[in-house]
Design a protein around this motif. Structure first.
Motif, PDB file in Angstrom:
ATOM      1  N   PHE A   1      50.734   4.355  79.354  1.00 12.00           N
ATOM      2  CA  PHE A   1      51.069   5.339  80.388  1.00 12.00           C
ATOM      3  C   PHE A   1      51.367   6.698  79.758  1.00 12.00           C
ATOM      4  N   GLY A   2      52.063   6.679  78.631  1.00 11.04           N
ATOM      5  CA  GLY A   2      52.365   7.935  77.953  1.00 11.04           C
ATOM      6  C   GLY A   2      51.112   8.673  77.524  1.00 11.04           C
ATOM      7  N   PHE A   3      50.086   7.908  77.100  1.00 10.73           N
ATOM      8  CA  PHE A   3      48.815   8.509  76.683  1.00 10.73           C
ATOM      9  C   PHE A   3      48.016   9.020  77.881  1.00 10.73           C
ATOM     10  N   LEU A   4      47.865   8.184  78.903  1.00 12.13           N
ATOM     11  CA  LEU A   4      47.049   8.550  80.062  1.00 12.13           C
ATOM     12  C   LEU A   4      47.664   9.680  80.890  1.00 12.13           C
ATOM     13  N   SER A   5      48.988   9.676  80.979  1.00  7.68           N
ATOM     14  CA  SER A   5      49.663  10.700  81.786  1.00  7.68           C
ATOM     15  C   SER A   5      50.050  11.922  80.963  1.00  7.68           C
ATOM     16  N   ARG A   6      49.894  11.804  79.619  1.00  7.83           N
ATOM     17  CA  ARG A   6      50.291  12.855  78.676  1.00  7.83           C
ATOM     18  C   ARG A   6      51.801  13.103  78.704  1.00  7.83           C
ATOM     19  N   ALA A   7      52.547  12.130  79.191  1.00  3.56           N
ATOM     20  CA  ALA A   7      54.014  12.250  79.207  1.00  3.56           C
ATOM     21  C   ALA A   7      54.588  11.974  77.833  1.00  3.56           C
ATOM     22  N   GLY A   8      53.862  11.187  77.029  1.00  2.00           N
ATOM     23  CA  GLY A   8      54.348  10.851  75.694  1.00  2.00           C
ATOM     24  C   GLY A   8      55.078   9.522  75.674  1.00  2.00           C
TER      25      GLY A   8
ATOM     26  N   LEU B   1      50.665   6.947  87.895  1.00  2.31           N
ATOM     27  CA  LEU B   1      49.733   7.885  87.265  1.00  2.31           C
ATOM     28  C   LEU B   1      49.324   8.992  88.233  1.00  2.31           C
ATOM     29  N   ILE B   2      49.081   8.595  89.478  1.00  2.00           N
ATOM     30  CA  ILE B   2      48.639   9.561  90.491  1.00  2.00           C
ATOM     31  C   ILE B   2      49.771  10.504  90.878  1.00  2.00           C
ATOM     32  N   HIS B   3      50.979   9.925  91.045  1.00  2.00           N
ATOM     33  CA  HIS B   3      52.116  10.732  91.491  1.00  2.00           C
ATOM     34  C   HIS B   3      53.357  10.320  90.685  1.00  2.00           C
ATOM     35  N   PRO B   4      53.624  10.952  89.542  1.00  2.00           N
ATOM     36  CA  PRO B   4      54.717  10.533  88.636  1.00  2.00           C
ATOM     37  C   PRO B   4      56.124  10.599  89.228  1.00  2.00           C
ATOM     38  N   THR B   5      56.291  11.346  90.333  1.00  4.31           N
ATOM     39  CA  THR B   5      57.617  11.407  90.970  1.00  4.31           C
ATOM     40  C   THR B   5      57.553  10.870  92.395  1.00  4.31           C
ATOM     41  N   LEU B   6      56.695   9.905  92.603  1.00  6.75           N
ATOM     42  CA  LEU B   6      56.490   9.337  93.949  1.00  6.75           C
ATOM     43  C   LEU B   6      57.783   8.819  94.568  1.00  6.75           C
TER      44      LEU B   6
ATOM     45  N   SER C   1      56.773 -11.213  72.779  1.00  7.64           N
ATOM     46  CA  SER C   1      55.643 -10.852  73.647  1.00  7.64           C
ATOM     47  C   SER C   1      56.124  -9.998  74.814  1.00  7.64           C
ATOM     48  N   CYS C   2      57.328 -10.264  75.272  1.00 10.31           N
ATOM     49  CA  CYS C   2      57.943  -9.497  76.347  1.00 10.31           C
ATOM     50  C   CYS C   2      58.094  -8.029  75.930  1.00 10.31           C
ATOM     51  N   VAL C   3      58.630  -7.819  74.754  1.00 13.48           N
ATOM     52  CA  VAL C   3      58.817  -6.465  74.223  1.00 13.48           C
ATOM     53  C   VAL C   3      57.462  -5.789  74.004  1.00 13.48           C
ATOM     54  N   LEU C   4      56.512  -6.528  73.452  1.00 13.42           N
ATOM     55  CA  LEU C   4      55.185  -5.958  73.172  1.00 13.42           C
ATOM     56  C   LEU C   4      54.500  -5.475  74.454  1.00 13.42           C
ATOM     57  N   PHE C   5      54.578  -6.275  75.517  1.00 17.11           N
ATOM     58  CA  PHE C   5      53.954  -5.890  76.786  1.00 17.11           C
ATOM     59  C   PHE C   5      54.580  -4.603  77.324  1.00 17.11           C
ATOM     60  N   ALA C   6      55.910  -4.516  77.263  1.00 17.71           N
ATOM     61  CA  ALA C   6      56.591  -3.322  77.762  1.00 17.71           C
ATOM     62  C   ALA C   6      56.233  -2.098  76.912  1.00 17.71           C
ATOM     63  N   GLU C   7      56.176  -2.279  75.585  1.00 13.09           N
ATOM     64  CA  GLU C   7      55.833  -1.178  74.679  1.00 13.09           C
ATOM     65  C   GLU C   7      54.398  -0.700  74.914  1.00 13.09           C
ATOM     66  N   ILE C   8      53.483  -1.653  75.076  1.00 11.86           N
ATOM     67  CA  ILE C   8      52.066  -1.304  75.298  1.00 11.86           C
ATOM     68  C   ILE C   8      51.908  -0.565  76.627  1.00 11.86           C
ATOM     69  N   ALA C   9      52.623  -1.028  77.652  1.00 15.20           N
ATOM     70  CA  ALA C   9      52.564  -0.366  78.955  1.00 15.20           C
ATOM     71  C   ALA C   9      53.080   1.070  78.845  1.00 15.20           C
ATOM     72  N   ALA C  10      54.193   1.256  78.105  1.00 22.79           N
ATOM     73  CA  ALA C  10      54.760   2.598  77.920  1.00 22.79           C
ATOM     74  C   ALA C  10      53.805   3.483  77.113  1.00 22.79           C
ATOM     75  N   LEU C  11      53.195   2.899  76.085  1.00 24.40           N
ATOM     76  CA  LEU C  11      52.252   3.642  75.244  1.00 24.40           C
ATOM     77  C   LEU C  11      51.022   4.068  76.045  1.00 24.40           C
TER      78      LEU C  11
END
Length: 437
Positions: free
Chosen positions: A236-243, A180-185, A224-234
């Motif tokens: 991060f996409g919201f907080l970083s505005r990456a989508g 989040l702090i540095h998207p291309t770290l 549950s594995c898929v759900l966790f990955a989807e929620i993490a992507a969702l």
């Protein structure tokens, strides 16, 4: 005196841990190396058949040959690769998850009405194929009067500890915040997102495996594995505005120089298939004893799956190109895409999506349905599972029933091979197109 004894015990424990780790790295490393060499050779030679399936049958044949000529060598090989096999078995469902995680990208362009029809074909077709495969295996056994003998006991991997969950949780939080702090770290978005998306996927699987048995009947660890990955992507996409879709795109890039979390997991999938050879060898007596029912069930279920998909697609009024794209729904992705190319399918992503959705349905419900149908023995359960929902079902069932894995493995391979051979015959393809209309 007690202090000296404690030091000795600690030293021996540490030494054993190091040796066990080195043994695991060596055995797993060899399997991965063999996979990469085979893959490279097939590319150079222009062979389109999946190299992992070829390798699986080669390893199985070598083990059988050694068992007949140098039994001690076969036993030593099995013992050497045991740590790698337990490692793969413990994490098996994870290697199939990436295709499910990025599924929203694959299906976003399919019209809603057509999507409903495809879902009907997938769910109904999966159930029907499972029933046909399972009952065919049992019927043939009764016809040839082969007595079922107990399967060889299979080693079970250890369960996940609370410490492992805490470590992966900490890793997820740190890597998520850093991205989040540095998207291309770490150089690119995909590589920077890789740690937290991988951690989310692993955590989802661990949490899923620790759910009560009643909850697992509704939500399999793969879900549950898929759900966790989807929620993490969702998130991060919201907080970083990456989508959301952009983050999912970086989960599975299919670019070796810019891998995502999904690329790392799927990079081991062929090695997983190679490992199935060792499980098949452990049950070689049962495989040989019940070859007639295994082969018959696989061939009949493959034919049933292809023709029933074509017929139902026509009956529900699904567009012709979508019906043809859905034909290899019960075949593993690599061979399904090959079959789709024989029919000159314009958009292979639709075929991949249908195959993945079939696997998703099977992975979540296969155990409950098998129990409901009273398929008790590992042969019927394994053949019915792999013939109807390929690798995803194999991963889901064998996680709790390792004795079914050898029969899942051989049915998983033979279903794809037999369907590919059928579809390579022009007259056969034409007959399917006639049914499609």
């Amino acid at each position: 005196m007690d202090s000296d004894m404690d030091t000795t015990v600690t030293s021996n424990t540490l030494k054993n841990t190091v040796l066990e780790t080195l043994h695991l790295v060596a055995s797993l490393g060899i399997i991965i190396a063999v996979d990469k060499i085979l893959e490279r050779v097939f590319v150079v030679l222009g062979i389109k058949f999946p190299s992992a399936l070829f390798g699986m049958f080669c390893i199985f044949s070598i083990l059988v040959f050694l068992d007949l000529t140098f039994p001690e060598a076969a036993t030593n090989l099995m013992d050497f690769f045991e740590p790698a096999l337990l490692f793969i078995q413990r994490w098996l469902p994870l290697f199939y998850v990436p295709a499910l995680v990025v599924l929203p990208i694959s299906i976003q362009d399919i019209p809603a009405a057509s999507g409903i029809k495809i879902c009907f074909i997938i769910v109904g077709g999966w159930l029907a194929t499972l029933i046909v495969a399972g009952y065919t295996a049992i019927a043939v056994r009764k016809m040839v009067k082969t007595e079922l003998i107990p399967a060889e006991p299979m080693s079970r991997p250890s369960s996940f500890s609370q410490t492992e969950v805490r470590v992966w949780t900490g890793f997820f939080i740190v890597s998520f915040v850093a991205a989040l702090i540095h998207p291309t770290l770490l150089g690119t978005h995909a590589i920077t997102y890789l740690p937290f998306l991988l951690a989310a996927t692993v955590l989802g699987y661990m949490v899923g495996c620790r759910l009560p048995s009643c909850a697992m009947k509704v939500i399999h660890p793969i879900i549950s594995c898929v759900l966790f990955a989807e929620i993490a992507a969702l998130a991060f996409g919201f907080l970083s505005r990456a989508g959301f879709y952009n983050v999912l795109g970086d989960y599975l890039t299919k670019v070796p120089s810019n891998p995502g979390a999904g690329d790392i997991l799927m990079g081991l999938l062929n090695s997983v298939i190679l490992s199935f050879a060792f499980s098949m060898y452990k049950q070689k007596k049962l495989v040989r004893r019940h070859a007639s029912e295994i082969f018959t069930a696989v061939i009949i279920s493959a034919l049933f799956s292809l023709y029933s998909t074509a017929l139902v697609g026509r009956l529900v009024g699904l567009e012709q190109y979508l019906t043809v794209s859905s034909l290899p729904r019960c075949i593993t992705v690599a061979l399904a895409l090959s079959i789709a190319s024989l029919f000159e399918v314009a958009d292979s992503s639709i075929t991949a999506a249908v195959v993945v959705l079939t696997g998703l349905v099977g992975a979540n419900f296969v155990k409950a349905v098998l129990d409901k149908l009273r398929f008790r023995d590992p042969i019927a359960r394994g053949v019915a599972t792999a013939s109807s929902c390929h690798g995803f079902g194999t991963a889901a069932l064998s996680a709790n029933e390792p004795e079914a894995l050898p029969f899942c493995a051989i049915a998983y391979a033979l279903t794809g091979i037999s369907a590919s051979l059928f579809c390579s015959v022009p007259a056969f393809r034409q007959s399917l197109l006639v049914v499609v209309g």
